[in-house]
Write a protein that holds these residues in place. Structure first.
Motif, short mmCIF file in Angstrom:
data_model
loop_
_atom_site.label_atom_id
_atom_site.label_comp_id
_atom_site.label_asym_id
_atom_site.label_seq_id
_atom_site.Cartn_x
_atom_site.Cartn_y
_atom_site.Cartn_z
N ILE A 21 0.87 -1.18 0.00
CA ILE A 21 0.00 0.00 0.00
C ILE A 21 0.90 1.22 0.00
N TRP A 133 -9.92 1.81 0.90
CA TRP A 133 -9.61 0.50 1.43
C TRP A 133 -10.71 -0.50 1.13
N GLU A 135 -11.17 -4.55 2.43
CA GLU A 135 -10.55 -5.60 3.21
C GLU A 135 -10.37 -6.89 2.41
N LEU A 138 -6.92 -8.29 1.57
CA LEU A 138 -6.16 -9.15 2.48
C LEU A 138 -6.40 -10.63 2.22
N THR A 141 -3.47 -12.99 1.36
CA THR A 141 -2.25 -12.22 1.61
C THR A 141 -1.44 -12.86 2.74
N VAL A 144 1.82 -7.68 4.69
CA VAL A 144 1.36 -6.35 4.29
C VAL A 144 2.51 -5.37 4.46
N LEU A 146 3.58 -1.27 4.11
CA LEU A 146 3.12 0.10 4.00
C LEU A 146 4.28 1.00 3.64
N LEU A 159 -5.55 5.65 6.87
CA LEU A 159 -5.57 4.38 6.14
C LEU A 159 -4.59 3.38 6.75
N VAL A 163 -5.56 -0.34 8.04
CA VAL A 163 -4.93 -1.54 7.47
C VAL A 163 -4.19 -2.33 8.54
N ALA A 166 -6.63 -4.30 10.61
CA ALA A 166 -7.19 -5.42 9.86
C ALA A 166 -6.15 -6.53 9.68
N ALA A 167 -4.90 -6.14 9.42
CA ALA A 167 -3.84 -7.13 9.24
C ALA A 167 -3.59 -7.90 10.53
N LEU A 174 3.44 -7.14 9.36
CA LEU A 174 3.34 -5.82 8.78
C LEU A 174 4.73 -5.18 8.75
#
Length: 318
Positions: A21, A133, A135, A138, A141, A144, A146, A159, A163, A166-167, A174
């Motif tokens: 992202i 976004w 979801e 994901l 995935t 993730v 960023l 955002l 994210v 959610a991850a 992440l």
């Protein structure tokens, strides 16, 4: 090399995808071999390239065999061109087209030592926010990533928080690349570190690490950041390779690979993309860092921030 890092991709399998992202940018790269002359002309070779830290990371990860999808925001002016370039690089684009703002543009002035100075118009990139976004991105995935540029705008920070939540709910690792020492100074280091709290993997270059930690030496900065953020920290050192810190100590050092540099634009993005691709396919962290160093070394031999689809770009930018 003194020991393994605790960082592990939580759902990484060869079939899992990398979700990036970040930003997609139209790069204007000017290679000037003499110093810039004030108030007159300076001869240069000028090339137009697709770029942006998010797009570059995605393309280098795909080059290393990862399944990659990319969420970014572009203007209608260059949307089709960027989508075509990403698909040609085997990246699945989730581009949000902005009807009001133009695509971000960066002018990269690259000198005879291959060092670049960037002049940035962030355009639509800084308007990427929670409304973009989905979801479902994901689904399938394994990791993730960023781009740090997200954190330099209010919608981007919102955002990133959405994210990250959610991850974590899905048990996904992440990573964050701080992206720009100049923009970090403008935002404030404390504010950035607070925003990336809980990140599994932090990927600064030496200047960014030293700025964030307030330390003069990259190794000291990496050790401090690994404690402060509770993350594994990988600091890139340019031609000198990279180092890894976790739990307050340096756990690995990986040497760089000598190359004749043409353009350093995107070398850090190449490192990040190759490292994450290697981790998703089962490499341990030192081996993944070595893969990142190899990609970074390759990146400085081509013009622009991405690998060429199916081959090299030459040093003249054609």
């Amino acid at each position: 090399m003194t020991g393994p890092s605790p960082y592990r991709p939580r759902h990484g399998t060869p079939a899992a995808a990398l979700l990036v992202i970040g930003d997609v940018v139209t790069d204007v790269v000017a290679l000037h071999r003499s110093p810039l002359a004030a108030h007159t002309d300076t001869a240069a070779r000028i090339a137009l390239r697709p770029g942006g830290a998010g797009g570059n990371v995605a393309c280098w990860a795909a080059r290393r065999g990862a399944r990659v999808r990319l969420l970014a925001r572009v203007g209608a002016d260059w949307a089709a061109w960027h989508e075509e370039a990403l698909r040609a690089a085997r990246v699945e684009p989730a581009l949000r087209v902005d009807a009001e703002a133009a695509t971000a543009v960066v002018i990269a002035l690259v000198d005879a030592a291959a060092e670049r100075t960037l002049v940035t118009d962030s355009g639509a990139a800084v308007r990427l926010g929670p409304d973009d976004w989905d979801e479902a991105l994901l689904d399938g995935t394994g990791h993730v990533h960023l781009s740090g540029y997200l954190f330099f705008s209010a919608p981007g920070r919102e955002l990133a928080a959405v994210v990250a939540k959610a991850a974590r709910a899905r048990g996904l690792a992440l990573s964050v690349d701080p992206a720009s020492a100049g923009f970090l100074r403008e935002l404030g280091t404390a504010r950035f570190l607070d925003a990336v709290s809980g990140t599994d993997l932090l990927l600064p270059n030496a200047a960014e690490a030293c700025l964030l930690a307030g330390r003069a030496e990259p190794a000291d900065a990496a050790e401090e950041l690994s404690v402060h953020c509770g993350a594994t920290v990988v600091v890139t050192l340019g031609a000198d390779g990279a180092l890894v810190a976790a739990g307050g100590r340096v756990t690995a050092r990986v040497p760089g690979l000598p190359r004749r540099a043409v353009d350093s634009t995107g070398a850090g993005d190449a490192f990040t993309g190759a490292l994450l691709a290697a981790r998703l396919t089962g490499a341990d962290l030192p081996a993944a860092v070595a893969a990142g160093c190899a990609a970074g070394a390759e990146a400085v031999t081509v013009v622009g921030g991405r690998p060429a689809a199916g081959g090299r770009w030459d040093a003249d930018g054609r």
